[in-house]
Write a protein that holds these residues in place. Structure first.
Motif, PDB file in Angstrom:
ATOM      1  N   THR A 174       0.844  -1.196   0.000  1.00 50.57           N
ATOM      2  CA  THR A 174       0.000   0.000   0.000  1.00 50.57           C
ATOM      3  C   THR A 174       0.879   1.246   0.000  1.00 50.57           C
ATOM      4  O   THR A 174       1.728   1.415   0.877  1.00 50.57           O
ATOM      5  CB  THR A 174      -0.946   0.027   1.220  1.00 50.57           C
ATOM      6  N   LEU A 175       0.686   2.091  -0.989  1.00 50.18           N
ATOM      7  CA  LEU A 175       1.404   3.360  -1.131  1.00 50.18           C
ATOM      8  C   LEU A 175       0.418   4.508  -1.327  1.00 50.18           C
ATOM      9  O   LEU A 175       0.754   5.554  -1.868  1.00 50.18           O
ATOM     10  CB  LEU A 175       2.369   3.283  -2.320  1.00 50.18           C
ATOM     11  N   ASN A 176      -0.795   4.321  -0.893  1.00 51.64           N
ATOM     12  CA  ASN A 176      -1.855   5.302  -1.089  1.00 51.64           C
ATOM     13  C   ASN A 176      -1.653   6.552  -0.245  1.00 51.64           C
ATOM     14  O   ASN A 176      -0.974   6.536   0.779  1.00 51.64           O
ATOM     15  CB  ASN A 176      -3.206   4.674  -0.730  1.00 51.64           C
ATOM     16  N   GLU A 177      -2.213   7.648  -0.719  1.00 53.02           N
ATOM     17  CA  GLU A 177      -2.233   8.923   0.002  1.00 53.02           C
ATOM     18  C   GLU A 177      -0.838   9.414   0.378  1.00 53.02           C
ATOM     19  O   GLU A 177      -0.562   9.768   1.518  1.00 53.02           O
ATOM     20  CB  GLU A 177      -3.141   8.822   1.237  1.00 53.02           C
ATOM     21  N   ASN A 178       0.053   9.396  -0.610  1.00 53.87           N
ATOM     22  CA  ASN A 178       1.351  10.044  -0.503  1.00 53.87           C
ATOM     23  C   ASN A 178       1.394  11.189  -1.522  1.00 53.87           C
ATOM     24  O   ASN A 178       0.341  11.704  -1.922  1.00 53.87           O
ATOM     25  CB  ASN A 178       2.468   9.022  -0.757  1.00 53.87           C
ATOM     26  N   GLN A 179       2.569  11.587  -1.934  1.00 56.99           N
ATOM     27  CA  GLN A 179       2.701  12.583  -3.015  1.00 56.99           C
ATOM     28  C   GLN A 179       3.552  12.012  -4.139  1.00 56.99           C
ATOM     29  O   GLN A 179       4.339  12.728  -4.765  1.00 56.99           O
ATOM     30  CB  GLN A 179       3.320  13.872  -2.487  1.00 56.99           C
ATOM     31  N   ILE A 180       3.373  10.743  -4.419  1.00 59.18           N
ATOM     32  CA  ILE A 180       4.202  10.061  -5.415  1.00 59.18           C
ATOM     33  C   ILE A 180       3.907  10.584  -6.813  1.00 59.18           C
ATOM     34  O   ILE A 180       2.764  10.539  -7.273  1.00 59.18           O
ATOM     35  CB  ILE A 180       3.962   8.541  -5.366  1.00 59.18           C
ATOM     36  N   ASN A 181       4.932  11.095  -7.487  1.00 60.33           N
ATOM     37  CA  ASN A 181       4.780  11.565  -8.865  1.00 60.33           C
ATOM     38  C   ASN A 181       5.692  10.819  -9.830  1.00 60.33           C
ATOM     39  O   ASN A 181       5.671  11.070 -11.033  1.00 60.33           O
ATOM     40  CB  ASN A 181       5.041  13.072  -8.966  1.00 60.33           C
ATOM     41  N   SER A 182       6.509   9.907  -9.274  1.00 61.79           N
ATOM     42  CA  SER A 182       7.452   9.186 -10.117  1.00 61.79           C
ATOM     43  C   SER A 182       7.655   7.769  -9.587  1.00 61.79           C
ATOM     44  O   SER A 182       7.909   7.583  -8.391  1.00 61.79           O
ATOM     45  CB  SER A 182       8.792   9.933 -10.146  1.00 61.79           C
ATOM     46  N   ILE A 183       7.548   6.789 -10.493  1.00 62.14           N
ATOM     47  CA  ILE A 183       7.839   5.397 -10.163  1.00 62.14           C
ATOM     48  C   ILE A 183       8.805   4.867 -11.215  1.00 62.14           C
ATOM     49  O   ILE A 183       8.502   4.894 -12.414  1.00 62.14           O
ATOM     50  CB  ILE A 183       6.555   4.541 -10.138  1.00 62.14           C
ATOM     51  N   HIS A 184       9.965   4.415 -10.796  1.00 71.18           N
ATOM     52  CA  HIS A 184      10.962   3.908 -11.730  1.00 71.18           C
ATOM     53  C   HIS A 184      10.410   2.723 -12.511  1.00 71.18           C
ATOM     54  O   HIS A 184       9.628   1.921 -11.999  1.00 71.18           O
ATOM     55  CB  HIS A 184      12.216   3.484 -10.965  1.00 71.18           C
TER      56      HIS A 184
END
Length: 611
Positions: free
Chosen positions: A258-268
């Motif tokens: 679970t990586l929900n509700e972060n500010q992730i804008n980039s995934i390698h």
């Protein structure tokens, strides 16, 4: 989860005997003298739940030797003194939940050599140093909802058998890098709702760890060196901005991430390499503009809603063919390329609600043989092209509600493309609804034996084609309330159909007449045949400016509430702009003036005849 649940026949011995006041009677089978209690009958479970104890003296428990479970929850204890439990040599489980404990002596649990489970949940404990050094048999420790700010190097010393450690909802900002080293048997580590920013406490091997929960902290990156044994890893509600190539490296047993509700804008591109056992991935509520290019190959459930994705490209899920549930709701999707969902032969639930789709193009859902539910609500869909729903033999539920555009059009007999469709929702989609009903009226929709439920609420409908019962002979629910029904002879057949007991026509509010004015508000089913026959016919059209009956149902969903509020506050919700509305109001005033003039002329004519 540890629970104090085993209860033997000789249960509580009077429950609240140990209150400071000793006015209560002695428990059955026991002998009491002053502050002393002697119970010769073996005890297993001693329950003092909710007795309002403010203080617990050692002498009052001195002769109770054989307790194995002691429950002191929901009292008002403020401290645990030294050797308070010294006589409980066989105690296995101790529950101190929901007290006001802030101070615990270092010797408080020293004599509890057999203790296996300890619950201090919901207290005011701030320091755990040296508390558990003699409790070598502990397997379960719950320290949640306290005031702990840091975890020291020796706080869990000698707890080699501990399997479950819960530190939820504390104020932890610092964890010593060696704090968890003694916990060689640890399976569950719960650290959610703390104030962790950055740490490396897992830079060593915990070969038994299965669940690690860091939800709702302040982490800015994924911790390095996560154990390979983890199957459930949770990082929701943190401040992570990107997932690097090696952040999740070597966690080969992982099944839920679970990586929900972060500010992730980039995934390698290679961030998920080696995660072949991941079945469920939560990426919702981040800042992703595109889908990850390489998803885990055995993924079953993907939630990537509430991001900034604008386009679904061809073969986007080609390397994850086992996905069964895909949620893309609340993005900014305007385009879905042909074969975007190609090879998702196992997909059962596709959610595209609350995007910006204007056209459902030919073959947009091609190669989805097992799709059961398709949700397209709250999209500005203007056109449904031919063969948009082809190759959907298993589709059971189709939701295209809240389309709102009055100019929207259906170009085909969509029911023939979905031979097993059972539930069809067009609530508050007046353009699509009218276009579909025009095809029904013109005989362009063939009889379908599968559809059982249709929702046409809030569509400004004045009447319906009389051949609908023949087109949908298996209907059991046909929701028609909250429309602009014109009760004339063309609707007489519907009034009679409303009396059919085998079918439901409304929720909360019975269909009522909107026009003519003399019948406004009267229920369709209550009117006599003559009242229908005496009414002038109305042109069949979706004219929002004349619809004055738009009211919400009794308990609408959140989405429905927002849409209905917009519809009530402005005609624009139905596609009628302000200038058009002004023009309609002017015509209405002119008609009213002409009617008054005709009434005056008739009155003058009658007066002349009398003279």
């Amino acid at each position: 989860m540890y629970r104090l649940a085993r209860q033997v026949s000789f249960l509580v011995y009077g429950l609240c005997l140990l209150v400071v006041s000793l006015e209560a009677s002695c428990p059955d089978g026991c002998r009491c003298s002053g502050d002393r209690i002697d119970c010769p009958v073996p005890e297993e479970f001693f329950n003092l739940l909710g007795c309002d104890l403010k203080k617990l003296d050692r002498d009052r428990l001195e002769n109770i030797h054989e307790i194995k479970q002691l429950c002191l929850t929901q009292n008002q204890l403020r401290s645990i003194n030294s050797n308070l439990f010294r006589s409980f040599l066989d105690l296995r489980k101790l529950d101190l939940t929901n007290n006001q404990i802030s101070t615990i002596s270092e010797q408080a649990f020293e004599r509890l050599a057999e203790l296996q489970g300890l619950v201090l949940f919901k207290n005011n404990v701030y320091d755990i140093k040296n508390l558990f050094k003699r409790n070598t048999k502990l397997t379960f420790l719950n320290l949640g909802s306290n005031q702990i700010t840091e975890i020291g190097e020796n706080d869990f010393q000698n707890l080699s058998k501990l399997k479950y450690l819960d530190l939820t909802s504390n104020q932890i900002t610092t964890i010593n890098p060696k704090a968890f080293e003694p916990l060689v048997s640890l399976c569950y580590l719960i650290l959610q709702n703390n104030k962790l920013i950055d740490f490396s406490v897992l830079d060593f091997t915990l070969k038994s760890l299965r669940v690690a929960d860091f939800t709702n902290n302040r982490l800015e990156r994924v911790p390095k060196g996560l154990p390979e044994s983890i199957t459930d890893l949770r990082f929701g509600k943190n401040n992570i901005t990107k997932i690097g190539k090696s952040d999740l490296k070597r966690i080969s047993a992982l099944q839920l991430l679970t990586l929900n509700e972060n500010q992730i804008n980039s995934i390698h591109d290679n961030a998920f390499n080696g995660l072949d056992n991941v079945k469920e991935l939560w990426l919702n509520s981040n800042e992703l503009f595109t889908l990850p290019t390489k998803l885990p190959k055995n993924l079953v459930k993907l939630a990537i809603n509430s991001n900034l994705i604008s386009r679904i490209e061809r073969y986007s899920f080609l390397k994850s063919p086992l996905i069964e549930e895909l949620t893309l709701e609340t993005n900014k999707i305007t385009e879905i390329e042909p074969e975007a969902f190609s090879k998702l032969s196992m997909l059962k639930d596709l959610n595209l609600q609350s995007n910006q789709l204007h056209t459902l193009t030919t073959g947009i859902f091609k190669d989805l043989p097992n799709l059961v539910s398709l949700r397209l609500a709250n999209n500005p869909i203007a056109t449904v092209q031919r063969r948009a729903f082809e190759s959907l033999p298993s589709l059971h539920t189709l939701d295209i509600s809240y389309g709102e555009l009055e100019s929207a059009r259906v170009q085909m007999d969509l029911f023939q493309e979905m031979p097993n469709l059972q539930e069809f929702n067009l609530m508050n989609s007046p353009g699509l609804c009218k276009s579909l009903l025009d095809r029904v009226r013109n005989g362009q929709i063939e009889t379908t034996q599968s559809v059982q439920k249709i929702d046409f609420r809030y569509n400004i409908l004045k009447n319906l084609p009389e051949n609908i019962p023949g087109i949908f002979p298996k209907l059991t629910t046909f929701l028609l309330n909250n429309n602009a029904w014109h009760c004339d002879s063309n609707l007489l057949w519907l009034k009679r159909w409303l009396g059919t007991p085998a079918i439901t026509f409304y929720e909360n509010k019975t269909p009522a007449c909107c026009t003519p004015s003399k019948l406004k508000g009267k229920l369709l089913r209550d009117l006599s045949d003559n009242e229908y026959l005496r009414s002038a016919a109305a042109e069949y059209r979706t004219d929002s400016s004349r619809y004055a009956e738009y009211k919400p149902s009794g308990n609408p969903s959140l989405l429905e509430k927002s849409q209905l509020q917009r519809a009530r506050s402005s005609r624009i919700a139905f596609g009628t702009n302000v200038s058009v509305q002004d023009s309609l109001n002017q015509r209405k005033r002119r008609r009213s003036k002409r009617r008054r003039s005709r009434r005056n002329k008739r009155k003058h004519s009658r007066q002349e005849k009398k003279q």
